[in-house]
Design a protein around this motif. Structure first.
Motif, PDB file in Angstrom:
ATOM      1  N   THR A 174     -66.504  60.015  61.969  1.00 33.28           N
ATOM      2  CA  THR A 174     -67.221  61.259  62.233  1.00 33.28           C
ATOM      3  C   THR A 174     -68.297  61.498  61.171  1.00 33.28           C
ATOM      4  O   THR A 174     -68.063  61.284  59.986  1.00 33.28           O
ATOM      5  N   ASP A 230     -68.429  68.956  61.662  1.00 31.98           N
ATOM      6  CA  ASP A 230     -68.744  67.775  62.466  1.00 31.98           C
ATOM      7  C   ASP A 230     -70.187  67.920  62.961  1.00 31.98           C
ATOM      8  O   ASP A 230     -70.560  68.934  63.537  1.00 31.98           O
ATOM      9  N   GLU A 231     -70.991  66.903  62.744  1.00 28.35           N
ATOM     10  CA  GLU A 231     -72.412  66.984  63.081  1.00 28.35           C
ATOM     11  C   GLU A 231     -72.651  67.133  64.580  1.00 28.35           C
ATOM     12  O   GLU A 231     -73.624  67.762  64.992  1.00 28.35           O
ATOM     13  N   MET A 281     -64.697  71.056  59.505  1.00 26.10           N
ATOM     14  CA  MET A 281     -63.870  69.908  59.156  1.00 26.10           C
ATOM     15  C   MET A 281     -62.528  70.390  58.605  1.00 26.10           C
ATOM     16  O   MET A 281     -62.483  71.189  57.675  1.00 26.10           O
ATOM     17  N   LYS A 315     -60.717  64.896  57.192  1.00 30.90           N
ATOM     18  CA  LYS A 315     -61.814  63.938  57.321  1.00 30.90           C
ATOM     19  C   LYS A 315     -61.436  62.774  58.237  1.00 30.90           C
ATOM     20  O   LYS A 315     -60.374  62.170  58.099  1.00 30.90           O
ATOM     21  N   TYR A 365     -70.438  64.088  59.062  1.00 32.08           N
ATOM     22  CA  TYR A 365     -70.289  65.470  58.614  1.00 32.08           C
ATOM     23  C   TYR A 365     -71.558  65.957  57.937  1.00 32.08           C
ATOM     24  O   TYR A 365     -72.325  65.184  57.366  1.00 32.08           O
TER      25      TYR A 365
END
Length: 282
Positions: free
Chosen positions: A260, A246-247, A253, A256, A262
């Protein structure tokens, strides 16, 4: 170009500039400047009246003494490069004593888990060292904006967390990764690679691009297994980690989520040099 090596002198100079309503940008570096650094400086110059570029190899963010000793240094070349960019650059080149005195150790921070994964898992104390020096530079320079490259994306998120928690009045700006013609993310460490390895290191970015293409249809586990298999078949490189996360939270992750963002993160050894890179996947 103005050059300072003492905090108090720099702070006095910058306060006079602020009194004249001049905005200040900060680009922290460890020297051995390349076009990636220069792209940050140029963006900072576009958005501020003056730009402070710090050049300081910070000992507390190195977990291995050998890595610190081998880190490339070329101050004369760095200053010449900055001088060609603009006269509105201020170089801050403090000594270790100026920063730490005789007690060379980092502060301890709470980063809400951002520091426990990926780089934090493999580099003990690294982000406390980063937080210590960046906080000191932000408090010394008091910039309107500070600029960091997204190659160190985990570091960027941690600096954002630190600046917010310390209520530092500065906007933290992330800037896109600059790449060499064959795709390798620009880094001062690249200078330590052999010519052949440096060219072959395009394999790292190509792997990230392939992971991105697989991301739409395959699970994180399948992609990770594919990456590991690819590196096992390439004797030039040793994969330390590959992680899809997760940014925002940097948590791995598992399943998915549509809302979100990624990013794929990777760390690789080549010629004994540690290289990192990342790429947004969606």
């Amino acid at each position: 170009m103005h050059i300072f090596d003492h905090k108090k002198e720099l702070m006095f100079f910058l306060q006079k500039e602020r009194n004249n309503n001049r905005t200040i940008g900060l680009v922290p570096t460890m020297g051995a400047l390349h076009e990636g650094h220069i792209s940050l400086v140029k963006k900072a110059l576009l958005e501020n009246d003056l730009v402070v570029v710090s050049i300081f190899v910070n000992p507390t963010q190195f977990d291995k003494k050998d890595d610190l000793e081998k880190y490339p240094r070329n101050l004369e070349r760095d200053l010449k490069l900055l001088g060609l960019v603009s006269e509105n650059i201020i170089a801050f080149i403090p000594s270790v004593d100026e920063i730490y005195g005789k007690d060379i150790k980092s502060k301890t921070y709470e980063f809400d888990g951002l520091d426990k994964v990926m780089e934090g898992e493999f580099r003990a104390g690294h982000f406390d060292g980063v937080g210590t020096i960046v906080e000191l530079f932000l408090r010394t320079v008091l910039p309107n904006r500070a600029y960091f490259g997204e190659k160190d994306f985990q570091q960027l998120q941690i600096i954002r967390k630190m600046a917010a928690s310390k209520k530092l009045p500065c906007k933290i700006i992330g800037c896109p990764i600059e790449r060499e013609p064959h795709g390798l993310a620009m880094s001062s460490r690249n200078e330590r690679l052999s010519k052949t390895t440096r060219e072959e290191a395009s394999f790292i970015y190509e792997t990230l691009q392939s992971a991105k293409s697989k991301f739409g249809t395959e699970s994180a586990k399948n992609i990770t297994d594919w990456v590991k298999d690819g590196f096992e078949k390439n004797p030039l490189f040793e994969l330390e980690y590959f992680q899809i996360a997760d940014e925002d939270t940097l948590t791995p992750m598992l399943k998915k989520q549509n809302d979100t963002k990624y990013r794929a993160f990777i760390a690789v050894y080549a010629d004994g040099v540690r290289l990192i890179d990342n790429l947004r996947l969606n």
